[in-house]
Design a protein around this motif. Structure first.
Motif, short mmCIF file in Angstrom:
data_model
loop_
_atom_site.label_atom_id
_atom_site.label_comp_id
_atom_site.label_asym_id
_atom_site.label_seq_id
_atom_site.Cartn_x
_atom_site.Cartn_y
_atom_site.Cartn_z
N LEU A 252 0.82 -1.20 0.00
CA LEU A 252 0.00 0.00 0.00
C LEU A 252 0.87 1.27 0.00
O LEU A 252 0.48 2.28 -0.61
CB LEU A 252 -0.94 0.00 1.20
N SER A 253 2.02 1.22 0.65
CA SER A 253 2.93 2.37 0.62
C SER A 253 3.48 2.57 -0.79
O SER A 253 3.63 3.70 -1.26
CB SER A 253 4.08 2.18 1.61
N ILE A 254 3.77 1.46 -1.49
CA ILE A 254 4.24 1.57 -2.88
C ILE A 254 3.14 2.17 -3.75
O ILE A 254 3.41 2.99 -4.64
CB ILE A 254 4.67 0.19 -3.39
N VAL A 255 1.89 1.79 -3.49
CA VAL A 255 0.77 2.37 -4.23
C VAL A 255 0.73 3.88 -4.02
O VAL A 255 0.56 4.66 -4.97
CB VAL A 255 -0.57 1.73 -3.81
N LEU A 256 0.90 4.34 -2.77
CA LEU A 256 0.92 5.77 -2.50
C LEU A 256 2.06 6.46 -3.25
O LEU A 256 1.88 7.54 -3.82
CB LEU A 256 1.06 6.03 -1.00
N ILE A 257 3.22 5.85 -3.25
CA ILE A 257 4.37 6.44 -3.95
C ILE A 257 4.06 6.59 -5.44
O ILE A 257 4.31 7.64 -6.05
CB ILE A 257 5.64 5.58 -3.74
N VAL A 258 3.52 5.54 -6.04
CA VAL A 258 3.20 5.58 -7.47
C VAL A 258 2.15 6.65 -7.74
O VAL A 258 2.26 7.44 -8.70
CB VAL A 258 2.71 4.21 -7.95
N VAL A 259 1.12 6.71 -6.90
CA VAL A 259 0.06 7.70 -7.07
C VAL A 259 0.63 9.11 -7.00
O VAL A 259 0.29 9.98 -7.83
CB VAL A 259 -1.03 7.50 -6.00
N PHE A 260 1.50 9.37 -6.05
CA PHE A 260 2.05 10.71 -5.86
C PHE A 260 3.11 11.06 -6.90
O PHE A 260 3.35 12.24 -7.19
CB PHE A 260 2.65 10.86 -4.46
N GLN A 261 3.78 10.05 -7.45
CA GLN A 261 4.88 10.28 -8.37
C GLN A 261 4.42 10.47 -9.82
O GLN A 261 5.23 10.85 -10.68
CB GLN A 261 5.88 9.12 -8.30
N MET A 262 3.17 10.30 -10.10
CA MET A 262 2.68 10.46 -11.47
C MET A 262 2.97 11.88 -11.96
O MET A 262 2.98 12.83 -11.19
CB MET A 262 1.19 10.17 -11.53
N PRO A 263 3.20 12.03 -13.27
CA PRO A 263 3.53 13.37 -13.81
C PRO A 263 2.31 14.28 -13.81
O PRO A 263 1.18 13.84 -13.58
CB PRO A 263 3.99 13.06 -15.23
N LYS A 264 2.56 15.53 -14.08
CA LYS A 264 1.46 16.48 -14.26
C LYS A 264 0.87 16.28 -15.64
O LYS A 264 1.57 16.31 -16.64
CB LYS A 264 1.97 17.92 -14.11
N PHE A 265 -0.44 16.08 -15.69
CA PHE A 265 -1.10 15.75 -16.95
C PHE A 265 -1.61 17.02 -17.63
O PHE A 265 -1.93 18.02 -16.98
CB PHE A 265 -2.26 14.79 -16.69
N PRO A 266 -1.72 16.99 -18.95
CA PRO A 266 -2.16 18.18 -19.69
C PRO A 266 -3.68 18.31 -19.70
O PRO A 266 -4.40 17.45 -19.19
CB PRO A 266 -1.64 17.90 -21.11
N SER A 267 -4.15 19.39 -20.28
CA SER A 267 -5.58 19.58 -20.51
C SER A 267 -5.90 19.19 -21.94
O SER A 267 -5.13 19.45 -22.87
CB SER A 267 -5.97 21.04 -20.27
N VAL A 268 -7.04 18.54 -22.14
CA VAL A 268 -7.45 18.07 -23.46
C VAL A 268 -8.91 18.45 -23.68
O VAL A 268 -9.78 18.07 -22.89
CB VAL A 268 -7.27 16.55 -23.60
N ASN A 269 -9.16 19.20 -24.73
CA ASN A 269 -10.54 19.60 -25.10
C ASN A 269 -11.29 20.24 -23.94
O ASN A 269 -12.47 19.96 -23.70
CB ASN A 269 -11.31 18.38 -25.62
N GLY A 270 -10.61 21.09 -23.19
CA GLY A 270 -11.26 21.80 -22.10
C GLY A 270 -11.35 21.04 -20.81
O GLY A 270 -11.89 21.56 -19.82
N PHE A 271 -10.82 19.81 -20.78
CA PHE A 271 -10.83 19.03 -19.55
C PHE A 271 -9.41 18.92 -19.01
O PHE A 271 -8.48 18.60 -19.75
CB PHE A 271 -11.38 17.62 -19.81
N SER A 272 -9.26 19.21 -17.74
CA SER A 272 -7.95 19.10 -17.11
C SER A 272 -7.72 17.67 -16.65
O SER A 272 -8.32 17.21 -15.67
CB SER A 272 -7.84 20.04 -15.90
N LEU A 273 -6.90 16.94 -17.39
CA LEU A 273 -6.61 15.57 -16.99
C LEU A 273 -5.89 15.52 -15.65
O LEU A 273 -6.06 14.57 -14.87
CB LEU A 273 -5.76 14.88 -18.07
N ASN A 274 -5.09 16.56 -15.36
CA ASN A 274 -4.39 16.60 -14.07
C ASN A 274 -5.38 16.76 -12.92
O ASN A 274 -5.31 16.05 -11.92
CB ASN A 274 -3.39 17.75 -14.06
#
Length: 382
Positions: A252-274
């Motif tokens: 579960l700690s590894i899951v938290l690390i992966v969740v927090f380490q994801m990159p900043k996502f772009p916006s697509v067609n007016g929706f903020s994926l981030n």
């Protein structure tokens, strides 16, 4: 949620960890609270030092740890107190929670003031008239929004930035004692769903859930609290109806690390994926982590780590930011190379952990024990 007794951890490692009221601790949730607190420290150290859009900007989504904390708090408060209201008054509840939380609020504010005054690299920007600095300190002691001070980012808790979430924690406890504890699970679920829809809209418009700590977006703080704290209460009420796998602290700690380490996502067609990613973590991933952790056992090999991690989580969270400000000002004024800055971060990190441990052993636990004896409160602090 940490056990306040001074039992020897080695002798107690193979026993079921219980509160003084006889309830078992959620040892894996204790450990996860510590994992999240450590990741917050990494987030602050690396992002304040290297900037917020850099290859060394680690765990960029770790500001979501605050939402995770709110969810954990709702779950554990419901577990600890839902069945005690026939023999406990509202003032007694508030007294217990103040004893659990406020000693470290006082210490965090004091360390923040000392760090502000004696920061060797902040002299060019840490300019605040003495009366205003005193007012900021006094409001910090009371966990009230403080006036802005020079060299900070317009934070509502100018001397100890992370304390903004503790102010929300207090509001959550007040709401629980006065209103939320009386609501049925279905009503809590409706509140969670409606506030969650509002959170989706906010996340999409703003592109992130990183807000609530500053005056410009202070309105986000109660929204983030409501969604996650109510979610935690609701999860506790319905947990027996849900099938969930048993997963230990490490996974579960590894899951938290992966969740927090994801990159900043772009916006697509007016929706903020981030923004939508952030809200998906809060509404779906964190509840799953809490449910899996609540029904998992640490095992003899991991019990000591879970207990130590849980005990250190709050002191580490509330005392680390002065070190972050110092190394951030060092980076901003001296402009060291990346290797030099990395070396200093790896000096500061164990120092911050050591200070948190000293704060726990020689201030927080003794003060809470004295206050518990002084006011005759049964030791059932979560």
């Amino acid at each position: 949620m940490s056990n306040t007794s001074d039992l020897d951890l080695t002798k107690d490692a193979v026993r079921v960890d219980r509160t003084s009221s006889g309830k078992e601790h959620f040892e894996v949730l204790d450990g996860l609270r510590g994992s999240a607190a450590f990741l917050i420290v990494i987030f602050h150290l690396f992002n304040y030092s290297f900037g917020w859009d850099n290859a060394l900007s680690l765990v960029r989504h770790a500001y979501l740890a605050v939402d995770f904390f709110f969810g954990l708090s709702g779950f554990v408060v419901a577990y600890a107190y839902d069945d005690r209201w026939t023999r406990m008054s509202i003032p007694q509840f508030f007294r217990i929670r103040l004893i659990r939380l406020h000693p470290l609020v006082l210490l965090g504010a004091t360390l923040g003031l000392l760090g502000y005054i004696f920061d060797p690299f902040g002299k060019a920007i840490n300019h605040t008239p003495a009366p205003m600095l005193l007012l900021a300190y006094l409001t910090s002691l009371l966990l009230l929004p403080s006036p802005p001070v020079g060299g900070r980012h317009n934070e509502t808790q100018a001397l100890n930035g992370p304390a903004w979430s503790l102010m929300q924690e207090y509001l959550g406890n007040i709401a629980y004692a006065l209103i939320l504890r009386r609501l049925r699970a279905v009503t809590l679920g409706i509140i969670f769903a409606v506030s969650g829809l509002l959170l989706i809209w906010v996340a999409n418009v703003r592109g992130s859930l990183d807000g609530g700590w500053g005056y410009t977006e202070i309105w986000m703080a109660p929204l983030r609290l409501t969604v996650s704290f109510v979610m935690g209460l609701w999860l506790y009420r319905i947990q027996s109806r849900i099938r969930h796998p048993k997963i230990g602290l490490l996974v579960l700690s590894i899951v938290l690390i992966v969740v927090f380490q994801m990159p900043k996502f772009p916006s697509v067609n007016g929706f903020s994926l981030n923004g939508l990613y952030d809200v998906a973590c809060v509404l779906f991933i964190f509840p799953l982590i809490i449910l899996c952790g609540a029904h998992s056992k640490a095992g003899a090999g991991m019990m000591r780590l879970c207990k130590l991690s849980g005990r250190l989580s709050y002191p580490l969270y509330i005392t680390h930011i002065p070190f972050v400000y110092v190394i951030s000002n060092f980076a901003g004024t001296r402009h060291p190379g990346k290797l030099v800055l990395l070396a200093w971060i790896f000096v500061v990190l164990p120092l911050a952990i050591t200070v948190a441990w000293l704060a726990l052993k020689y201030f927080d636990e003794p003060v809470r024990a004295w206050l518990t004896r002084r006011y005759g409160i049964k030791r059932a602090i979560v």
